[in-house]
Design a protein around this motif. Sequence first.
Motif, mmCIF file in Angstrom:
data_model
loop_
_atom_site.group_PDB
_atom_site.id
_atom_site.type_symbol
_atom_site.label_atom_id
_atom_site.label_comp_id
_atom_site.label_asym_id
_atom_site.label_seq_id
_atom_site.Cartn_x
_atom_site.Cartn_y
_atom_site.Cartn_z
ATOM 1 N N GLY A 1 0.814 -1.209 0.000
ATOM 2 C CA GLY A 1 0.000 0.000 0.000
ATOM 3 C C GLY A 1 0.850 1.262 0.000
ATOM 4 N N VAL A 2 1.942 1.239 0.755
ATOM 5 C CA VAL A 2 2.871 2.377 0.760
ATOM 6 C C VAL A 2 3.447 2.583 -0.643
ATOM 7 C CG1 VAL A 2 5.040 3.285 1.671
ATOM 8 C CG2 VAL A 2 3.462 2.074 3.202
ATOM 9 N N LEU A 3 3.905 1.492 -1.247
ATOM 10 C CA LEU A 3 4.476 1.571 -2.588
ATOM 11 C C LEU A 3 3.441 2.070 -3.595
ATOM 12 C CD1 LEU A 3 6.770 1.004 -4.600
ATOM 13 C CD2 LEU A 3 5.964 -1.375 -4.714
ATOM 14 N N ALA A 4 2.209 1.591 -3.479
ATOM 15 C CA ALA A 4 1.148 2.014 -4.401
ATOM 16 C C ALA A 4 0.897 3.512 -4.300
ATOM 17 C CB ALA A 4 -0.135 1.237 -4.107
ATOM 18 N N GLY A 5 0.868 4.040 -3.068
ATOM 19 C CA GLY A 5 0.646 5.465 -2.887
ATOM 20 C C GLY A 5 1.759 6.312 -3.479
ATOM 21 N N VAL A 6 3.002 5.886 -3.262
ATOM 22 C CA VAL A 6 4.153 6.624 -3.800
ATOM 23 C C VAL A 6 4.138 6.599 -5.331
ATOM 24 C CG1 VAL A 6 6.664 6.665 -3.960
ATOM 25 C CG2 VAL A 6 5.570 6.263 -1.750
ATOM 26 N N LEU A 7 3.883 5.424 -5.909
ATOM 27 C CA LEU A 7 3.828 5.311 -7.363
ATOM 28 C C LEU A 7 2.695 6.152 -7.944
ATOM 29 C CD1 LEU A 7 4.472 1.511 -8.059
ATOM 30 C CD2 LEU A 7 5.975 3.427 -8.608
ATOM 31 N N ALA A 8 1.538 6.142 -7.276
ATOM 32 C CA ALA A 8 0.404 6.924 -7.770
ATOM 33 C C ALA A 8 0.720 8.411 -7.747
ATOM 34 C CB ALA A 8 -0.836 6.627 -6.938
ATOM 35 N N SER A 9 1.354 8.877 -6.676
ATOM 36 C CA SER A 9 1.725 10.286 -6.590
ATOM 37 C C SER A 9 2.716 10.660 -7.692
ATOM 38 C CB SER A 9 2.321 10.583 -5.214
ATOM 39 O OG SER A 9 2.686 11.951 -5.105
ATOM 40 N N TYR A 10 3.713 9.810 -7.895
ATOM 41 C CA TYR A 10 4.702 10.057 -8.950
ATOM 42 C C TYR A 10 4.019 10.091 -10.325
ATOM 43 C CZ TYR A 10 8.750 9.371 -12.000
ATOM 44 O OH TYR A 10 9.690 9.507 -12.988
ATOM 45 N N ALA A 11 3.050 9.181 -10.533
ATOM 46 C CA ALA A 11 2.334 9.144 -11.806
ATOM 47 C C ALA A 11 1.548 10.423 -12.038
ATOM 48 C CB ALA A 11 1.401 7.927 -11.833
ATOM 49 N N VAL A 12 0.955 10.971 -10.970
ATOM 50 C CA VAL A 12 0.217 12.230 -11.108
ATOM 51 C C VAL A 12 1.174 13.358 -11.482
ATOM 52 C CG1 VAL A 12 -1.177 13.946 -9.886
ATOM 53 C CG2 VAL A 12 -1.620 11.512 -9.538
ATOM 54 N N PHE A 13 2.327 13.402 -10.827
ATOM 55 C CA PHE A 13 3.328 14.419 -11.166
ATOM 56 C C PHE A 13 3.761 14.314 -12.630
ATOM 57 C CE2 PHE A 13 4.329 14.974 -6.538
ATOM 58 C CZ PHE A 13 4.247 16.362 -6.508
ATOM 59 N N GLN A 14 3.911 13.074 -13.110
ATOM 60 C CA GLN A 14 4.421 12.840 -14.461
ATOM 61 C C GLN A 14 3.314 12.778 -15.515
ATOM 62 O OE1 GLN A 14 7.751 12.758 -15.214
ATOM 63 N NE2 GLN A 14 8.013 13.303 -13.048
ATOM 64 N N GLY B 1 -14.244 5.441 6.048
ATOM 65 C CA GLY B 1 -15.081 6.230 5.158
ATOM 66 C C GLY B 1 -15.005 7.710 5.426
ATOM 67 N N VAL B 2 -14.579 8.077 6.611
ATOM 68 C CA VAL B 2 -14.383 9.489 6.947
ATOM 69 C C VAL B 2 -12.939 9.899 6.686
ATOM 70 C CG1 VAL B 2 -14.470 11.213 8.794
ATOM 71 C CG2 VAL B 2 -16.209 9.415 8.681
ATOM 72 N N VAL B 3 -11.997 9.054 7.110
ATOM 73 C CA VAL B 3 -10.566 9.378 6.975
ATOM 74 C C VAL B 3 -10.192 9.591 5.518
ATOM 75 C CG1 VAL B 3 -8.218 8.511 7.305
ATOM 76 C CG2 VAL B 3 -9.924 8.208 9.110
ATOM 77 N N GLY B 4 -10.656 8.723 4.620
ATOM 78 C CA GLY B 4 -10.298 8.827 3.216
ATOM 79 C C GLY B 4 -10.720 10.148 2.581
ATOM 80 N N PRO B 5 -12.018 10.458 2.563
ATOM 81 C CA PRO B 5 -12.450 11.717 1.953
ATOM 82 C C PRO B 5 -11.871 12.953 2.635
ATOM 83 C CG PRO B 5 -14.298 10.206 2.123
ATOM 84 C CD PRO B 5 -13.167 9.587 2.878
ATOM 85 N N GLN B 6 -11.721 12.926 3.955
ATOM 86 C CA GLN B 6 -11.141 14.080 4.631
ATOM 87 C C GLN B 6 -9.669 14.255 4.255
ATOM 88 O OE1 GLN B 6 -12.688 16.440 6.356
ATOM 89 N NE2 GLN B 6 -14.634 15.389 5.982
ATOM 90 N N THR B 7 -8.981 13.142 4.020
ATOM 91 C CA THR B 7 -7.602 13.219 3.529
ATOM 92 C C THR B 7 -7.562 13.875 2.154
ATOM 93 O OG1 THR B 7 -6.958 11.237 4.769
ATOM 94 C CG2 THR B 7 -5.551 11.868 2.916
ATOM 95 N N GLN C 1 -1.850 8.992 1.149
ATOM 96 C CA GLN C 1 -2.309 7.599 1.174
ATOM 97 C C GLN C 1 -1.167 6.669 1.559
ATOM 98 O OE1 GLN C 1 -4.133 6.084 -2.484
ATOM 99 N NE2 GLN C 1 -3.203 4.093 -2.071
ATOM 100 N N ALA C 2 0.029 6.925 1.000
ATOM 101 C CA ALA C 2 1.193 6.121 1.357
ATOM 102 C C ALA C 2 1.503 6.261 2.843
ATOM 103 C CB ALA C 2 2.400 6.551 0.523
ATOM 104 N N GLY C 3 1.370 7.473 3.371
ATOM 105 C CA GLY C 3 1.604 7.699 4.796
ATOM 106 C C GLY C 3 0.612 6.947 5.663
ATOM 107 N N LEU C 4 -0.650 6.904 5.246
ATOM 108 C CA LEU C 4 -1.662 6.162 6.005
ATOM 109 C C LEU C 4 -1.323 4.665 6.025
ATOM 110 C CD1 LEU C 4 -4.931 7.908 4.735
ATOM 111 C CD2 LEU C 4 -3.892 8.133 7.004
ATOM 112 N N SER C 5 -0.893 4.139 4.889
ATOM 113 C CA SER C 5 -0.509 2.720 4.837
ATOM 114 C C SER C 5 0.700 2.438 5.723
ATOM 115 C CB SER C 5 -0.203 2.305 3.394
ATOM 116 O OG SER C 5 -1.361 2.393 2.590
#
Length: 408
Positions: free
Chosen positions: A94-107, A158-164, A184-188
Motif C-alpha cells: 500500500g505504501v508503494l502504491a501510494g508513492v507510485l500513484a503520486s509520482y504518476a500524477v506528477f508525471q 469512510g471518513v478518513v479517506g475523503p477528509q484526507t 495515502q502512502a503515509g496512512l498505509s
Amino acid sequence: MSATTHMSPLIDDRLARRNAVLLALAQAIGGASASIVIATGPLVGYMMLGEDKALATVPVSAMVLGTAFGTLPAGMIMRRYGRRFGFMGAALLGVLAGVLASYAVFQDALPLFVFACALGGFAGAFVQQYRFAAADTASEAFKPKAISWVLAGGVLAGVVGPQTVIATKDLFSPILFAGTYLAQAGLSLIALCLLAFLQIPKPPKPKTSDKKGRPLAQIMRQPRFIVSAACGICSYALMSLVMTATPLAMIGCGLSETDAALGIQWHVLAMFGPSFFTGNLIARYGKERIVAIGLALLAGCSIVALMGIELAHFWVALILLGLGWNFGFIGATAMLTDTYRPEERNMVQATNDFLVFGFVAAASFSSGALLNAFGWSTVNWLVFPFVILCLALLVWLLTHERKGVATV
C-alpha cells in the motif's frame, strides 16, 4: 470434533480484544485507501485523458481487479506464513502504491497511475480479511463483537479517506491530488506500524485429512447458490457502476471536488454503518427479505438521481446506494452460507468473491464509458432491469424451495 473444540488452544479473548482494536485502527487508517481512489481516481483519469474521456474510471476498475486477483493469494499466503506477515506485507504494498500513484500524477502518466491503483487493490484484498482475523482467537461469544469492532474501523475509513482528499488535494497546486496519494502512502505506513503488534498464532495442522466435499460445479448448480451469487453480484456491481460515475457526474454538473469527496464519505458511511444491526435484521426478517429491501434501495438511489442534479440529489442517492449495497450484499452473503458444507467453505467463498469482484470490475470499467457516451441518466436507468431480474429470481427461489428441495 467441532471447529471450536479443535481450535480451543488458540482461544484467548484478551488477545482477541487486543487484536480487534489493532485491526480496527488499521482498517480505519490503511483501509481509507479505497475511498481515496474511489473519490479521486476517476477525476485523475479524466484530467490525464485527452478528448476521449470514456476511460476515466479505469483507475477504480484497476483497483477492483487488483482486489479480485488478490483474494486467492491472500488466503494462501496467510495460511502458509500467518496473518501478521500477510497483513504487514500488504501494508507495505500500500505504501508503494501510494508513492507510485503520486509520482504518476506528477508525471501525468496514466498507465503508471492505473498500475498503482491495481497494486493498491491487491493490497486491499488482505484488508478484506481483517474482520476474519479479528475472530481467529475469539470465543464464540466474543466473535460478533470482534468483527463489529473491525467494521467500526471501516466506518471510520469512510471518513478518513475523503477528509484526507479534502486536506491534501491542493498540497502541490496546481498539480491536483499529487499530495493526496503521498498521504495515502503515509496512512498505509501508519497501518504497517500498527499491524506489527498483532499476535495471531497459526492454527495447528489437523491430525486427519479434511473431507474433500462435493465438486464445485455441483454446488454452483444449486438454485440457492445461483440466486445468492446473482444477488450478491448485482448488489455490488450496480453499486460500483453508479458510485464510480458519481464524482465525474458531480464535477460535470458544476459541483466541486470537495462536494464529490464528501458525497463519497456519506456513501461509505452508509455502506458500513448498518453492519452493526444488519445481522439482527436478517435473523428477524429473513435473508431473502433483507436482500429484496437492499435491491429496492438501489432502485431508490437511481430514482433520486433521476429527479435532479443538485447537490442534495447526489448525496441522498449516494446514501441510498450505500444502504442498498449493505442490505443486498450482506443478505446475499448470508444466503450463500446455506449452500456449502464446512469442508467446502473456503472453495465456495473464494469462488463467489472472484465472481463478485470480476463483475464489479467490469461495472466500474464500463461506468465511465457509459457516462461519457450516454450521460448520467442512462447510468441510473440501467439499474432497474437488473434489480427486477434479481427480485424475480428471489421469488422463483422461494417458490422452488417451498416444494421441499434441499439446498445442501
